[in-house]
Design a protein around this motif. Structure first.
Motif, short mmCIF file in Angstrom:
data_model
loop_
_atom_site.label_atom_id
_atom_site.label_comp_id
_atom_site.label_asym_id
_atom_site.label_seq_id
_atom_site.Cartn_x
_atom_site.Cartn_y
_atom_site.Cartn_z
N CYS A 1 45.40 -27.61 -17.77
CA CYS A 1 46.63 -28.38 -17.53
C CYS A 1 46.81 -29.46 -18.59
O CYS A 1 47.93 -29.66 -19.08
CB CYS A 1 46.60 -29.01 -16.14
SG CYS A 1 46.67 -27.81 -14.80
N PHE A 2 45.72 -30.15 -18.94
CA PHE A 2 45.82 -31.18 -19.98
C PHE A 2 46.17 -30.55 -21.33
O PHE A 2 46.97 -31.11 -22.08
CB PHE A 2 44.53 -32.00 -20.06
CG PHE A 2 44.55 -33.19 -19.17
CD1 PHE A 2 44.91 -34.44 -19.65
CD2 PHE A 2 44.22 -33.08 -17.83
CE1 PHE A 2 44.95 -35.55 -18.82
CE2 PHE A 2 44.25 -34.18 -16.99
CZ PHE A 2 44.62 -35.42 -17.48
N PHE B 1 51.97 -19.04 -22.77
CA PHE B 1 50.77 -18.37 -22.28
C PHE B 1 50.06 -19.22 -21.23
O PHE B 1 49.68 -18.73 -20.17
CB PHE B 1 49.83 -18.03 -23.43
CG PHE B 1 48.56 -17.38 -22.97
CD1 PHE B 1 48.55 -16.04 -22.63
CD2 PHE B 1 47.38 -18.10 -22.87
CE1 PHE B 1 47.40 -15.42 -22.18
CE2 PHE B 1 46.21 -17.50 -22.43
CZ PHE B 1 46.22 -16.16 -22.08
N LEU B 2 49.90 -20.51 -21.54
CA LEU B 2 49.24 -21.40 -20.58
C LEU B 2 50.07 -21.56 -19.30
O LEU B 2 49.52 -21.60 -18.20
CB LEU B 2 48.96 -22.76 -21.21
CG LEU B 2 47.77 -22.80 -22.16
CD1 LEU B 2 47.73 -24.11 -22.92
CD2 LEU B 2 46.47 -22.58 -21.40
N SER B 3 51.39 -21.66 -19.44
CA SER B 3 52.26 -21.81 -18.27
C SER B 3 52.11 -20.62 -17.32
O SER B 3 51.93 -20.79 -16.11
CB SER B 3 53.73 -21.92 -18.69
OG SER B 3 53.97 -23.08 -19.42
N MET C 1 50.41 -20.33 -13.60
CA MET C 1 51.14 -19.74 -12.48
C MET C 1 50.30 -18.66 -11.80
O MET C 1 50.23 -18.59 -10.57
CB MET C 1 52.47 -19.14 -12.96
CG MET C 1 53.26 -18.47 -11.85
SD MET C 1 54.67 -17.53 -12.45
CE MET C 1 53.87 -16.21 -13.33
N MET C 2 49.64 -17.84 -12.62
CA MET C 2 48.80 -16.78 -12.04
C MET C 2 47.61 -17.36 -11.29
O MET C 2 47.20 -16.83 -10.26
CB MET C 2 48.31 -15.83 -13.15
CG MET C 2 49.42 -15.03 -13.79
SD MET C 2 50.32 -14.00 -12.62
CE MET C 2 49.07 -12.82 -12.21
N ILE C 3 47.05 -18.46 -11.78
CA ILE C 3 45.96 -19.12 -11.06
C ILE C 3 46.47 -19.62 -9.72
O ILE C 3 45.82 -19.45 -8.69
CB ILE C 3 45.36 -20.26 -11.90
CG1 ILE C 3 44.61 -19.69 -13.10
CG2 ILE C 3 44.45 -21.14 -11.05
CD1 ILE C 3 44.19 -20.72 -14.13
N PHE C 4 47.65 -20.21 -9.71
CA PHE C 4 48.23 -20.70 -8.46
C PHE C 4 48.45 -19.53 -7.50
O PHE C 4 48.27 -19.66 -6.29
CB PHE C 4 49.55 -21.44 -8.71
CG PHE C 4 49.99 -22.29 -7.56
CD1 PHE C 4 49.63 -23.62 -7.50
CD2 PHE C 4 50.75 -21.76 -6.53
CE1 PHE C 4 50.03 -24.42 -6.44
CE2 PHE C 4 51.15 -22.55 -5.47
CZ PHE C 4 50.80 -23.88 -5.42
N VAL D 1 48.11 -28.31 -9.47
CA VAL D 1 49.06 -29.39 -9.14
C VAL D 1 48.53 -30.75 -9.61
O VAL D 1 49.23 -31.50 -10.30
CB VAL D 1 49.38 -29.40 -7.63
CG1 VAL D 1 50.18 -30.63 -7.26
CG2 VAL D 1 50.12 -28.14 -7.24
N LEU D 2 47.29 -31.06 -9.25
CA LEU D 2 46.73 -32.36 -9.65
C LEU D 2 46.53 -32.43 -11.16
O LEU D 2 46.76 -33.49 -11.76
CB LEU D 2 45.40 -32.59 -8.93
CG LEU D 2 45.50 -32.78 -7.42
CD1 LEU D 2 44.11 -32.88 -6.79
CD2 LEU D 2 46.33 -34.01 -7.08
N GLY D 3 46.13 -31.33 -11.78
CA GLY D 3 45.95 -31.32 -13.23
C GLY D 3 47.26 -31.54 -13.97
O GLY D 3 47.34 -32.35 -14.89
N GLU D 4 48.30 -30.82 -13.57
CA GLU D 4 49.60 -30.98 -14.24
C GLU D 4 50.19 -32.37 -14.00
O GLU D 4 50.71 -33.00 -14.92
CB GLU D 4 50.59 -29.91 -13.76
CG GLU D 4 50.45 -28.59 -14.47
CD GLU D 4 50.78 -28.67 -15.95
OE1 GLU D 4 51.78 -29.30 -16.35
OE2 GLU D 4 50.02 -28.08 -16.72
N ALA D 5 50.12 -32.86 -12.77
CA ALA D 5 50.68 -34.18 -12.45
C ALA D 5 49.93 -35.29 -13.19
O ALA D 5 50.55 -36.19 -13.78
CB ALA D 5 50.66 -34.42 -10.95
N SER D 6 48.60 -35.24 -13.18
CA SER D 6 47.83 -36.29 -13.85
C SER D 6 47.97 -36.20 -15.37
O SER D 6 48.05 -37.23 -16.05
CB SER D 6 46.36 -36.25 -13.42
OG SER D 6 45.78 -35.02 -13.72
#
Length: 183
Positions: free
Chosen positions: A73-74, A130-132, A136-139, A151-156
């Protein structure tokens, strides 16, 4: 009697090879043996993530995967903010060039050609996509721990880059939205 279901011939299947009493058919193994996927949120510590080799078999594996997903996410946000920074620099350079061109009427005008910054943006955009889609696939594993990591990784990560790069915050137009909604 016909065994034709949705265009597939059931009579061609080797029914003797199917072991309906096997342990692989229980509900827990069914979700993780490639025969199906849990389509509901679950707290399992056994998960296959993106690749066949990235699978967890214990709570420690989920914790390590949680950390890796947050790092993804970072990286995703870093690419997004890098692209935004490059676009701001190009826009500023274009504005300066246009100002100079208005002062010199004899300056030639050129069409838009492929340049190194455009190629760089292309590569970063492909990596961001690719990362996006990977996030999404991980979610879509519906594993609560992995969903929380996304969620926490993207928000932080988003908050981190907004604080660290406030000039880009304004360039993206987020400053006006924040000041309008927060008073």
């Amino acid at each position: 009697m016909s065994h034709d279901h949705a265009g597939h011939e059931m009579s061609n299947m080797d029914h003797g090879a199917m072991d309906h009493g096997s342990a692989a058919m229980d509900s827990g193994a069914h979700d993780h043996m490639g025969m199906g996927m849990a389509m509901y949120y679950h707290f399992s510590s056994m998960e296959t993530i993106l690749f066949k080799f990235w699978n967890t078999k214990s709570p420690i594996g989920i914790v390590i995967s949680f950390i890796i997903v947050v790092l993804f996410c970072f990286l995703h946000e870093a690419i997004k903010w890098t692209r935004l920074s490059w676009r701001k620099k190009v826009a500023d350079a274009t504005a300066a060039a246009n100002a100079d061109q208005h002062n010199d009427e004899s300056a030639p005008t050129h069409g838009r050609a492929i340049s190194c910054p455009m190629v760089g943006d292309f590569v970063l955009h492909a990596a961001q996509l690719f990362l996006s889609y990977s996030l999404m696939m991980i979610f879509m594993t519906f594993n609560v721990w992995l969903c929380a990591a996304v969620v926490l990784g993207e928000a932080s990560a988003h908050l981190f880059f907004r604080v660290m790069l406030p000039g880009l915050d304004r360039a993206a137009g987020w400053h006006s939205v924040a000041s309008a909604s927060c008073g």
